[in-house]
Enzyme design. Structure first.
Site, PDB file in Angstrom:
ATOM      1  N   ASP A  47       0.912   3.010   2.937  1.00 41.03           N
ATOM      2  CA  ASP A  47       2.123   2.508   4.370  1.00 41.03           C
ATOM      3  C   ASP A  47       3.138   2.424   4.077  1.00 41.03           C
ATOM      4  O   ASP A  47       4.632   2.443   4.805  1.00 41.03           O
ATOM      5  CB  ASP A  47       1.289   0.834   4.697  1.00 41.03           C
ATOM      6  CG  ASP A  47      -0.257   1.545   4.914  1.00 41.03           C
ATOM      7  OD1 ASP A  47      -0.274   2.094   5.330  1.00 41.03           O
ATOM      8  OD2 ASP A  47      -0.866   0.213   4.969  1.00 41.03           O
TER       9      ASP A  47
ATOM     10  N   ASP B 250       1.125  -1.022  -0.211  1.00 42.91           N
ATOM     11  CA  ASP B 250      -0.249  -0.051  -0.476  1.00 42.91           C
ATOM     12  C   ASP B 250       1.107   1.254  -0.025  1.00 42.91           C
ATOM     13  O   ASP B 250       1.642   1.585   1.000  1.00 42.91           O
ATOM     14  CB  ASP B 250      -0.980  -0.258   0.753  1.00 42.91           C
ATOM     15  CG  ASP B 250      -1.568   1.128   0.876  1.00 42.91           C
ATOM     16  OD1 ASP B 250      -2.226   2.102   0.788  1.00 42.91           O
ATOM     17  OD2 ASP B 250      -2.683   0.932   2.151  1.00 42.91           O
TER      18      ASP B 250
ATOM     19  N   CYS C 290      13.377  19.551 -19.393  1.00 42.73           N
ATOM     20  CA  CYS C 290      14.131  18.338 -21.171  1.00 42.73           C
ATOM     21  C   CYS C 290      12.839  17.438 -20.859  1.00 42.73           C
ATOM     22  O   CYS C 290      12.848  16.698 -21.751  1.00 42.73           O
ATOM     23  CB  CYS C 290      15.373  17.862 -21.084  1.00 42.73           C
ATOM     24  SG  CYS C 290      16.855  19.526 -20.599  1.00 42.73           S
TER      25      CYS C 290
ATOM     26  N   CYS D  31      27.169  -4.952   3.057  1.00 41.89           N
ATOM     27  CA  CYS D  31      27.293  -5.830   2.904  1.00 41.89           C
ATOM     28  C   CYS D  31      29.059  -6.444   3.095  1.00 41.89           C
ATOM     29  O   CYS D  31      28.908  -7.292   4.293  1.00 41.89           O
ATOM     30  CB  CYS D  31      26.402  -6.867   1.405  1.00 41.89           C
ATOM     31  SG  CYS D  31      25.263  -7.879   2.170  1.00 41.89           S
TER      32      CYS D  31
END
Lengths: 286, 157
Positions: free
Chosen positions: A77, A74, A105, A247
């Site tokens: 949300d 949603d 542009c 990571c």
């Protein structure tokens, strides 16, 4: 190899076998993603080059908990949509020596439809590997006479969200052949390199162990079709390369920089691992 | 008899010498993945071993392993096998080898080497994302490896 080593190796195999059986308990969910009545492809047959490695490709959304999944379904949300809305205002703002705004542009952001599904790509004119951020800054510096935006700046993240959202539902089809081939090969090499003191590659977690847990983290395939992503634990949106930094850092390694040749190549390679999945726009993860 | 006593004395002296000198990461001798010699000559402390196993900045073993002995730790991972019965399945020498550098026992395993200080690709300075400062310290100290091994030896089915 002594008899004892053989025995212990067999025991280890048995243990690993059990662990793999256990993996099915932590499988990703099998649910459709429908946003605003539009079905978003989040499960697809693996691209040809991943045959035998992954049976199918899955969006990271399928690995997240129910509350997090719901938030993305949603737009009221989904906290990531606010960033795209801010960029819609920015679209009209004149900046730089040429007295131009995006709108001068490109008319409306809708003109960007499709771009997110085919980037990163090699720009046919310059031969450079370009992601959306690179295109935005090329426009700003070359056409507008404005300063480039920082890789993690609010303006850049907003614009990335807005441009990405225009391609929501479009199937990712990032080229890996032709001019992209050398970049793709480089990205692949990085994907399988075990970095840092923990000696972990992208593949160690996201190819070999997706579906399992590292502490409370449910390891996904590390697909980038959802990026930019609103991360609940960061309470902000992050680009694919921004996540790569996190990571690699967590492997106790010296990271590459956002916009580096290495991460540009890795972004291209990882994107092609998700060819067949749809662009989510701005996703929500925890 | 006299000769045996002298020999015994030599061995004692040798052991005492070993007890003082720590085995450096690059000098660890692996035999089929196992490490026979204590890295410090000082017996491991299981309580300290438990601390190292659950501390995120040290062994962080629970990131990937479950075990009954560690069930008070929330959200254990399951990338590695359960550690239940590790003390039955493995000898102390084998556990020392697996904790120090599991790749010597399981070729190509995902498990990090906890007692190694070279041969890394882009080693980092902790979790900062910056380059590591030389010399690189192994993730666990020699004594912490001994501590972890001593605690694992108590993991009985």
């Amino acid at each position: 190899m002594t008899l004892r080593t053989i025995k212990t190796a067999l025991a280890a195999t048995a243990i690993l076998g059990c662990a793999f059986t256990g993996m099915t308990m932590a499988d990703p969910v099998d649910e459709p993603m429908v946003i605003d009545g539009q079905n978003i492809t989040i499960r697809a047959p693996a691209p040809e080059f991943l045959k035998g490695v992954l049976p199918e490709v899955l969006s990271g959304w399928l690995y997240r908990d129910e509350d997090t999944r719901k938030m993305e379904l949603d737009d009221f949300d989904n906290p990531g949509i606010i960033y795209a809305d801010r960029a819609r205002d920015q679209w009209e703002v004149v900046d730089g020596t040429e007295g131009k705004a995006c709108v001068s542009c490109h008319e409306s952001p809708e003109a960007m439809k499709g771009l997110r599904a085919v980037t990163p790509r090699v720009d046919p004119d310059s031969g450079k590997l370009m992601n959306i951020e690179a295109y935005v800054n090329k426009c700003r510096t070359e056409r507008m006479g404005a300063e480039a935006w920082g890789d993690k700046s609010d303006h850049m993240m907003d614009m990335l969200a807005l441009i990405s959202l225009q391609s929501r539902g479009e199937i990712i089809n990032v080229a890996m052949d032709g001019a992209a081939a050398p970049f793709w090969e480089k990205g692949k090499e990085i994907y399988y390199t075990r970095y840092g003191l923990l000696e972990l590659s992208c593949a160690n977690c996201h190819e070999q162990n997706n579906g399992k847990y590292i502490r409370s983290d449910h390891l996904s395939q590390g697909q980038t079709n959802g990026f930019p992503v609103y991360r609940l634990k960061d309470t902000k949106i992050t680009s694919a390369q921004g996540r790569f930094v996190g990571c690699v850092r967590d492997t106790r390694a010296e990271t590459f920089k956002i916009g580096s040749d290495e991460f540009n190549a890795l972004e291209l390679y990882v994107a092609t691992r998700g060819n067949g999945l749809a662009v989510e726009g701005v996703s929500v993860r925890h | 008899m006299k000769r045996q006593i002298v020999l015994g004395m030599i061995i004692s002296a040798f052991s005492a010498g070993v007890a003082m000198a720590e085995v450096a990461p690059e000098s660890v001798a692996y035999t089929d993945g196992a490490v026979a010699q204590s890295l410090t000559g000082t017996a491991g402390n299981p309580e300290e071993g438990r601390k190292a196993m659950v501390d995120r900045g040290l062994g962080n073993c629970v990131a990937c392993h479950k075990a009954e002995m560690l069930k008070d730790q929330p959200f254990p991972g399951d990338v590695g096998p359960t550690l239940d019965g590790a003390g039955d399945r493995w000898t102390e020498e084998q556990l020392r080898g697996i904790v120090a550098n599991a790749k010597m026992t399981f070729d190509g395993t995902v498990m990090p080497a906890f007692y190694k200080n070279s041969g890394y690709i882009r080693p980092g300075d902790g979790y900062t994302g910056k380059a590591a400062k030389e010399p690189i310290a192994p993730i666990l100290s020699a004594q912490q490896v001994e501590d972890v091994v001593s605690y694992l030896m108590t993991f009985k089915e």
